[in-house]
Design a protein around this motif. Structure first.
Motif, PDB file in Angstrom:
ATOM      1  N   TYR A 142       0.833  -1.200   0.000  1.00  0.00           N
ATOM      2  CA  TYR A 142       0.000   0.000   0.000  1.00  0.00           C
ATOM      3  C   TYR A 142       0.868   1.250   0.000  1.00  0.00           C
ATOM      4  O   TYR A 142       0.560   2.235  -0.671  1.00  0.00           O
ATOM      5  CB  TYR A 142      -0.919  -0.016   1.222  1.00  0.00           C
ATOM      6  N   SER A 143       1.968   1.208   0.734  1.00  0.00           N
ATOM      7  CA  SER A 143       2.841   2.383   0.828  1.00  0.00           C
ATOM      8  C   SER A 143       3.441   2.749  -0.517  1.00  0.00           C
ATOM      9  O   SER A 143       3.547   3.932  -0.858  1.00  0.00           O
ATOM     10  CB  SER A 143       3.964   2.129   1.840  1.00  0.00           C
ATOM     11  N   VAL A 144       3.836   1.737  -1.317  1.00  0.00           N
ATOM     12  CA  VAL A 144       4.523   2.045  -2.570  1.00  0.00           C
ATOM     13  C   VAL A 144       3.574   2.167  -3.762  1.00  0.00           C
ATOM     14  O   VAL A 144       3.883   2.849  -4.734  1.00  0.00           O
ATOM     15  CB  VAL A 144       5.603   0.981  -2.890  1.00  0.00           C
ATOM     16  N   GLY A 145       2.395   1.523  -3.682  1.00  0.00           N
ATOM     17  CA  GLY A 145       1.526   1.516  -4.852  1.00  0.00           C
ATOM     18  C   GLY A 145       0.058   1.709  -4.574  1.00  0.00           C
ATOM     19  O   GLY A 145      -0.774   1.505  -5.471  1.00  0.00           O
ATOM     20  N   GLY A 146      -0.301   2.104  -3.343  1.00  0.00           N
ATOM     21  CA  GLY A 146      -1.684   2.400  -3.014  1.00  0.00           C
ATOM     22  C   GLY A 146      -2.617   1.201  -3.102  1.00  0.00           C
ATOM     23  O   GLY A 146      -2.176   0.038  -3.083  1.00  0.00           O
ATOM     24  N   PRO A 147      -3.923   1.446  -3.222  1.00  0.00           N
ATOM     25  CA  PRO A 147      -4.912   0.367  -3.248  1.00  0.00           C
ATOM     26  C   PRO A 147      -4.673  -0.661  -4.351  1.00  0.00           C
ATOM     27  O   PRO A 147      -4.876  -1.860  -4.140  1.00  0.00           O
ATOM     28  CB  PRO A 147      -6.231   1.117  -3.474  1.00  0.00           C
ATOM     29  N   VAL A 148      -4.239  -0.199  -5.532  1.00  0.00           N
ATOM     30  CA  VAL A 148      -4.022  -1.128  -6.638  1.00  0.00           C
ATOM     31  C   VAL A 148      -2.967  -2.166  -6.275  1.00  0.00           C
ATOM     32  O   VAL A 148      -3.143  -3.374  -6.499  1.00  0.00           O
ATOM     33  CB  VAL A 148      -3.611  -0.360  -7.915  1.00  0.00           C
ATOM     34  N   CYS A 149      -1.868  -1.723  -5.694  1.00  0.00           N
ATOM     35  CA  CYS A 149      -0.797  -2.656  -5.330  1.00  0.00           C
ATOM     36  C   CYS A 149      -1.199  -3.532  -4.144  1.00  0.00           C
ATOM     37  O   CYS A 149      -0.805  -4.691  -4.057  1.00  0.00           O
ATOM     38  CB  CYS A 149       0.486  -1.893  -5.016  1.00  0.00           C
ATOM     39  N   ALA A 150      -1.992  -2.976  -3.228  1.00  0.00           N
ATOM     40  CA  ALA A 150      -2.483  -3.783  -2.107  1.00  0.00           C
ATOM     41  C   ALA A 150      -3.329  -4.933  -2.621  1.00  0.00           C
ATOM     42  O   ALA A 150      -3.175  -6.085  -2.194  1.00  0.00           O
ATOM     43  CB  ALA A 150      -3.286  -2.913  -1.148  1.00  0.00           C
ATOM     44  N   VAL A 151      -4.231  -4.640  -3.554  1.00  0.00           N
ATOM     45  CA  VAL A 151      -5.089  -5.686  -4.126  1.00  0.00           C
ATOM     46  C   VAL A 151      -4.248  -6.705  -4.888  1.00  0.00           C
ATOM     47  O   VAL A 151      -4.418  -7.920  -4.736  1.00  0.00           O
ATOM     48  CB  VAL A 151      -6.161  -5.078  -5.048  1.00  0.00           C
ATOM     49  N   LYS A 152      -3.329  -6.229  -5.708  1.00  0.00           N
ATOM     50  CA  LYS A 152      -2.524  -7.156  -6.509  1.00  0.00           C
ATOM     51  C   LYS A 152      -1.674  -8.057  -5.619  1.00  0.00           C
ATOM     52  O   LYS A 152      -1.504  -9.255  -5.899  1.00  0.00           O
ATOM     53  CB  LYS A 152      -1.628  -6.392  -7.486  1.00  0.00           C
ATOM     54  N   THR A 153      -1.135  -7.504  -4.539  1.00  0.00           N
ATOM     55  CA  THR A 153      -0.312  -8.297  -3.630  1.00  0.00           C
ATOM     56  C   THR A 153      -1.149  -9.361  -2.931  1.00  0.00           C
ATOM     57  O   THR A 153      -0.739 -10.531  -2.814  1.00  0.00           O
ATOM     58  CB  THR A 153       0.376  -7.392  -2.597  1.00  0.00           C
TER      59      THR A 153
END
Length: 327
Positions: A142-153
Motif C-alpha cells: 500500500y505504501s509504494v503503490g496504493g490500493p491497486v498494489c495492495a489488491v494485486k499483492t
C-alpha cells in the motif's frame, strides 16, 4: 476495524437515501479504478448464477472484499488521532472478507502487516510500475503503490480474486463509532500501551471513537507485543461493532441515522464497483441475512520468519488450505 463497515454499515445507507441526503452521501465516496489498472492478469472471478426473475435480483453469489484500515497521518484530524507526525499512509489493518454464496455466512481473514511476502510489480497512477520485491513486508504494498498494489499483492499471495476494495481512515472510523454512541468491548487482560495511549483494566468497557481506535491500534501493551496480539483485539472490535450496528435502531432517529451514514461515506475509498450509494445499498441489502454470529474471524496461519525474529511468513500448507477454502 474497517470490516464492520463492509458487513453491516452499508445496511444503514438503504435507510438514508432520500432527497438531498442521497446526493451529499453519494458525493462523499472516493474511488479507485482497480479493475482497469490490473487488467485481466488476475485470479478468476466468480460467475453469478443466472436468475429466472424478471426483476433485477439482489446478488447472492460469493464475494471477496479486501478491507484496509488506512493508518494515515494526513490532515489535522488524522494527525491528532494518529499520535505521530508521520506523513503518508500505511495499511496496518488488512482483512479479506469472504461472504459465502447465499450471503448468510462470512469469514474474515486478517493478514498480519509484518508478514514477509513477494510483492509483485504494480502499475502506478502516474505511469510506469513499481519493482517486484522479495521478502517485503506485506503492508509495504500500500505504501509504494496504493490500493491497486495492495489488491494485486493480496491476489498474488492468496490466488483469490478480490471482487471489491474498501478502505477507511483513522478519523472516519472514530467518527463512525461516535455516531453510533460508542462500542462495547471486553478484554481478557490489562492493557497499558504508551504508543496507542490506551490504558484499560481487564473486563468490559464502553469506548468512544478515539479510544476504540486506540484499542484497534494497540499491540505493545498486550501479549508478546506483536502484531498478532493487535489482530486479536481488532477481531474483538469487529464483532462488537457489528453487534452495535445491528442493535441500534437508527430508524427512530433520523439525525443519528444521517450522522452514521455521513461518517461511513465520508471516510470511504472503494473500487469503482462500490463507488455510489446505489451500489453500496445493493451490497447492504444482500447482507441483511448475515448476523454477527455467522461471521467467523481468523488470522492467516503464520510462523516466525527464519530471516528475522520480528517478522512472520505464511505457515504452509495451512495458509494455502485456508485460501483454497475461500475460492
Amino acid at each position: 476495524m474497517a470490516v464492520g463497515l463492509t458487513l453491516a454499515g452499508t445496511l444503514v445507507l438503504g435507510c438514508a437515501a432520500a432527497g438531498w441526503a442521497y446526493w451529499h452521501l453519494n458525493s462523499n465516496i472516493k474511488s479507485v479504478d482497480i479493475n482497469s489498472a490490473l487488467g485481466d492478469d488476475r485470479p478468476a472471478k466468480v460467475t453469478p448464477t443466472p436468475s429466472a426473475s424478471q426483476e433485477a435480483p439482489l446478488p447472492t453469489e460469493a464475494v471477496n472484499i479486501l478491507v484496509l484500515g488506512s493508518d494515515s497521518r494526513s490532515g489535522k484530524e488524522n494527525q491528532a488521532l494518529g499520535g505521530g507526525s508521520s506523513t503518508g499512509a500505511r495499511s496496518d489493518t488488512a482483512m479479506v472478507v469472504h461472504i459465502d454464496a447465499g450471503r448468510t455466512t462470512a469469514t474474515v481473514v486478517s493478514i498480519p502487516r509484518d508478514t514477509l511476502v513477494t510483492r509483485p510489480s504494480c502499475p502506478l497512477e502516474s505511469g510506469g510500475s513499481t519493482s517486484a520485491a522479495y521478502g517485503a513486508m506485506f503492508n509495504s504494498a500500500y505504501s509504494v503503490g496504493g490500493p491497486v498494489c495492495a489488491v494485486k499483492t493480496v491476489e498474488s499471495i492468496t490466488n483469490v480474486r478480490m471482487d471489491h476494495y474498501i478502505e477507511i481512515d483513522f478519523s472516519g472510523f472514530a467518527k463512525l463509532v461516535d455516531a453510533l454512541g460508542g462500542v462495547t468491548v471486553t478484554t481478557d487482560e490489562d492493557i497499558d500501551d504508551d504508543d496507542s495511549h490506551l490504558t484499560l483494566k481487564a473486563g468490559t468497557h464502553h469506548l468512544n471513537g478515539k479510544r476504540a481506535l486506540a484499542f484497534a491500534r494497540t499491540r505493545h501493551g498486550i501479549g508478546d507485543g506483536s502484531d498478532l496480539g493487535r489482530i486479536g483485539l481488532q477481531q474483538k472490535l469487529v464483532k462488537s461493532l457489528l453487534e452495535q450496528i445491528s442493535s441500534t435502531n437508527l430508524l427512530t432517529s433520523p439525525t443519528k441515522l444521517y450522522s452514521v451514514a455521513d461518517a461511513i461515506t465520508g471516510s470511504l475509498t472503494t473500487d469503482t464497483g462500490l463507488d455510489s450509494l446505489t451500489e453500496l445499498m445493493s451490497l447492504g441489502e444482500s447482507l441483511k441475512g448475515l448476523s454477527s454470529d455467522e461471521v467467523k474471524t481468523v488470522t492467516m496461519p503464520v510462523v516466525t520468519a527464519p530471516s528475522n525474529p520480528n517478522r512472520v511468513v505464511a505457515k504452509e500448507p495451512a495458509a494455502s488450505e485456508l485460501w483454497e477454502s475461500l475460492r
